[in-house]
Design a protein around this motif. Sequence first.
Motif, mmCIF file in Angstrom:
data_model
loop_
_atom_site.group_PDB
_atom_site.id
_atom_site.type_symbol
_atom_site.label_atom_id
_atom_site.label_comp_id
_atom_site.label_asym_id
_atom_site.label_seq_id
_atom_site.Cartn_x
_atom_site.Cartn_y
_atom_site.Cartn_z
ATOM 1 N N ILE A 18 0.836 -1.207 0.000
ATOM 2 C CA ILE A 18 0.000 0.000 0.000
ATOM 3 C C ILE A 18 0.870 1.257 0.000
ATOM 4 C CG2 ILE A 18 -1.734 1.305 1.304
ATOM 5 C CD1 ILE A 18 -2.716 -1.406 2.410
ATOM 6 N N LYS A 19 1.892 1.254 0.817
ATOM 7 C CA LYS A 19 2.764 2.423 0.944
ATOM 8 C C LYS A 19 3.488 2.768 -0.352
ATOM 9 C CE LYS A 19 6.762 4.065 3.610
ATOM 10 N NZ LYS A 19 7.718 3.713 4.704
ATOM 11 N N ASN A 20 3.927 1.758 -1.086
ATOM 12 C CA ASN A 20 4.777 1.983 -2.255
ATOM 13 C C ASN A 20 4.029 2.031 -3.579
ATOM 14 O OD1 ASN A 20 7.092 1.995 -0.604
ATOM 15 N ND2 ASN A 20 7.247 -0.238 -0.697
ATOM 16 N N ALA A 21 2.720 1.883 -3.567
ATOM 17 C CA ALA A 21 1.951 1.930 -4.811
ATOM 18 C C ALA A 21 2.045 3.316 -5.441
ATOM 19 C CB ALA A 21 0.497 1.569 -4.545
ATOM 20 N N ASP A 22 2.097 3.357 -6.762
ATOM 21 C CA ASP A 22 2.181 4.629 -7.486
ATOM 22 C C ASP A 22 0.830 5.098 -8.011
ATOM 23 O OD1 ASP A 22 4.932 4.925 -7.137
ATOM 24 O OD2 ASP A 22 5.362 3.645 -8.866
ATOM 25 N N ASN A 35 -7.379 -2.089 10.429
ATOM 26 C CA ASN A 35 -6.669 -1.497 11.556
ATOM 27 C C ASN A 35 -6.160 -0.102 11.216
ATOM 28 O OD1 ASN A 35 -3.979 -1.568 10.430
ATOM 29 N ND2 ASN A 35 -3.859 -3.744 10.929
ATOM 30 N N GLN A 36 -5.796 0.635 12.244
ATOM 31 C CA GLN A 36 -5.477 2.045 12.063
ATOM 32 C C GLN A 36 -4.237 2.255 11.216
ATOM 33 O OE1 GLN A 36 -7.578 4.533 13.102
ATOM 34 N NE2 GLN A 36 -6.264 5.726 11.731
ATOM 35 N N LYS A 37 -3.263 1.370 11.300
ATOM 36 C CA LYS A 37 -2.036 1.536 10.520
ATOM 37 C C LYS A 37 -2.325 1.471 9.023
ATOM 38 C CE LYS A 37 2.733 -0.066 10.078
ATOM 39 N NZ LYS A 37 3.771 -0.997 10.602
ATOM 40 N N ILE A 38 -3.132 0.484 8.626
ATOM 41 C CA ILE A 38 -3.486 0.370 7.210
ATOM 42 C C ILE A 38 -4.369 1.532 6.781
ATOM 43 C CG2 ILE A 38 -4.783 -1.027 5.545
ATOM 44 C CD1 ILE A 38 -3.664 -3.490 6.799
ATOM 45 N N LYS A 39 -5.272 1.959 7.663
ATOM 46 C CA LYS A 39 -6.090 3.146 7.352
ATOM 47 C C LYS A 39 -5.200 4.349 7.078
ATOM 48 C CE LYS A 39 -10.470 2.157 9.692
ATOM 49 N NZ LYS A 39 -11.403 2.580 10.749
ATOM 50 N N ASN A 40 -4.184 4.520 7.900
ATOM 51 C CA ASN A 40 -3.278 5.660 7.710
ATOM 52 C C ASN A 40 -2.558 5.580 6.366
ATOM 53 O OD1 ASN A 40 -3.961 6.639 10.227
ATOM 54 N ND2 ASN A 40 -2.186 5.756 11.252
ATOM 55 N N LEU A 41 -2.130 4.372 5.987
ATOM 56 C CA LEU A 41 -1.449 4.194 4.702
ATOM 57 C C LEU A 41 -2.390 4.501 3.531
ATOM 58 C CD1 LEU A 41 0.515 0.902 5.463
ATOM 59 C CD2 LEU A 41 1.501 3.186 5.189
ATOM 60 N N ILE A 42 -3.631 4.046 3.637
ATOM 61 C CA ILE A 42 -4.614 4.318 2.581
ATOM 62 C C ILE A 42 -4.930 5.816 2.511
ATOM 63 C CG2 ILE A 42 -7.009 3.929 1.871
ATOM 64 C CD1 ILE A 42 -6.759 1.091 2.990
ATOM 65 N N GLU A 43 -5.042 6.456 3.668
ATOM 66 C CA GLU A 43 -5.297 7.897 3.688
ATOM 67 C C GLU A 43 -4.145 8.669 3.046
ATOM 68 O OE1 GLU A 43 -6.024 8.855 7.752
ATOM 69 O OE2 GLU A 43 -7.975 7.855 7.803
ATOM 70 N N GLU A 66 -16.617 2.184 9.604
ATOM 71 C CA GLU A 66 -15.949 1.828 8.351
ATOM 72 C C GLU A 66 -16.583 2.556 7.167
ATOM 73 O OE1 GLU A 66 -14.737 -0.339 10.487
ATOM 74 O OE2 GLU A 66 -12.770 -0.347 9.555
ATOM 75 N N ASN A 67 -17.918 2.587 7.162
ATOM 76 C CA ASN A 67 -18.626 3.284 6.093
ATOM 77 C C ASN A 67 -18.245 4.752 6.050
ATOM 78 O OD1 ASN A 67 -21.013 1.776 4.586
ATOM 79 N ND2 ASN A 67 -20.890 0.903 6.627
ATOM 80 N N ASN A 68 -18.247 5.374 7.204
ATOM 81 C CA ASN A 68 -17.977 6.798 7.255
ATOM 82 C C ASN A 68 -16.534 7.113 6.886
ATOM 83 O OD1 ASN A 68 -19.282 9.434 8.138
ATOM 84 N ND2 ASN A 68 -17.350 9.475 9.274
ATOM 85 N N TRP A 69 -15.619 6.232 7.293
ATOM 86 C CA TRP A 69 -14.208 6.430 6.941
ATOM 87 C C TRP A 69 -14.017 6.348 5.431
ATOM 88 C CZ3 TRP A 69 -10.725 2.584 5.008
ATOM 89 C CH2 TRP A 69 -9.409 3.037 4.875
ATOM 90 N N ILE A 70 -14.592 5.334 4.802
ATOM 91 C CA ILE A 70 -14.456 5.187 3.351
ATOM 92 C C ILE A 70 -15.133 6.340 2.626
ATOM 93 C CG2 ILE A 70 -15.128 3.745 1.372
ATOM 94 C CD1 ILE A 70 -14.730 1.304 3.191
#
Length: 248
Positions: A18-22, A35-43, A66-70
Amino acid sequence: MVEFLNTEGTSYKLNQLIKNADHEIVLISPFLKINQKIKNLIENQDRKRTTDIKIIYGKNELQPDENNWIKQLVSVRLAFCKDLHAKCYLSEKEAIITSMNLYEYSQVNNYEMGIYASKENDPSLYHEIYIEAMDIFKMSDELKITIEKVESKEDKKVETKQKHVSAKMNGNKNKTETGFCVRCQDQIKLDPMYPYCKKCFTSWNKYKNEEYKEKYCHICGKTTESSKMKPTCYNCYKKHKKDFNFPM
């Protein structure tokens, strides 16, 4: 060369993927409780506005959080596949097939296994995984998130857009987390630097005219002459210029 992954290896490779995707991320998992770490990477990827993020799930209804975050993410497309059992995560450069769901419990408590393949080292295998992932997405029902966020047990259910904004501003020292798209007035995450919903940002991004006249104030949602450069009415800008970053 294909690489074997255990639980820790799968979590690490997923974070790096996720972090390195272009420009593309596809996350396929029946269960979603991210989890919050993956949420942060997606954000972080969402803020770039250059990465297309597809999330496909299939075994249970998403919780309001989850709905509201997305909902507040511009670059994420959510889809539901009722017969989904596969777990697969990929970018334009690498892919993971694993037993691990995109579910916090799985990544912490379960014993998981998986395999990792990169497009550079295994182009044929990567291509097969990518094609199958795209077929799953095409067969899925793409969803539009409409559930409102419940801030706390004491908060009342939001009945109108304006009441939601007023309540947040009065209860949080004149700051709010919810704003409005300057083009269509849909509720979005409040960020004067990015005042468009997903659909309207895609339309605006074709020409990237920061002075193109829009219809609504990003903060109060009222009808006003706005733009990417000036996303709020004068009163909201004057009131909140110290609370948020503005384009100018």
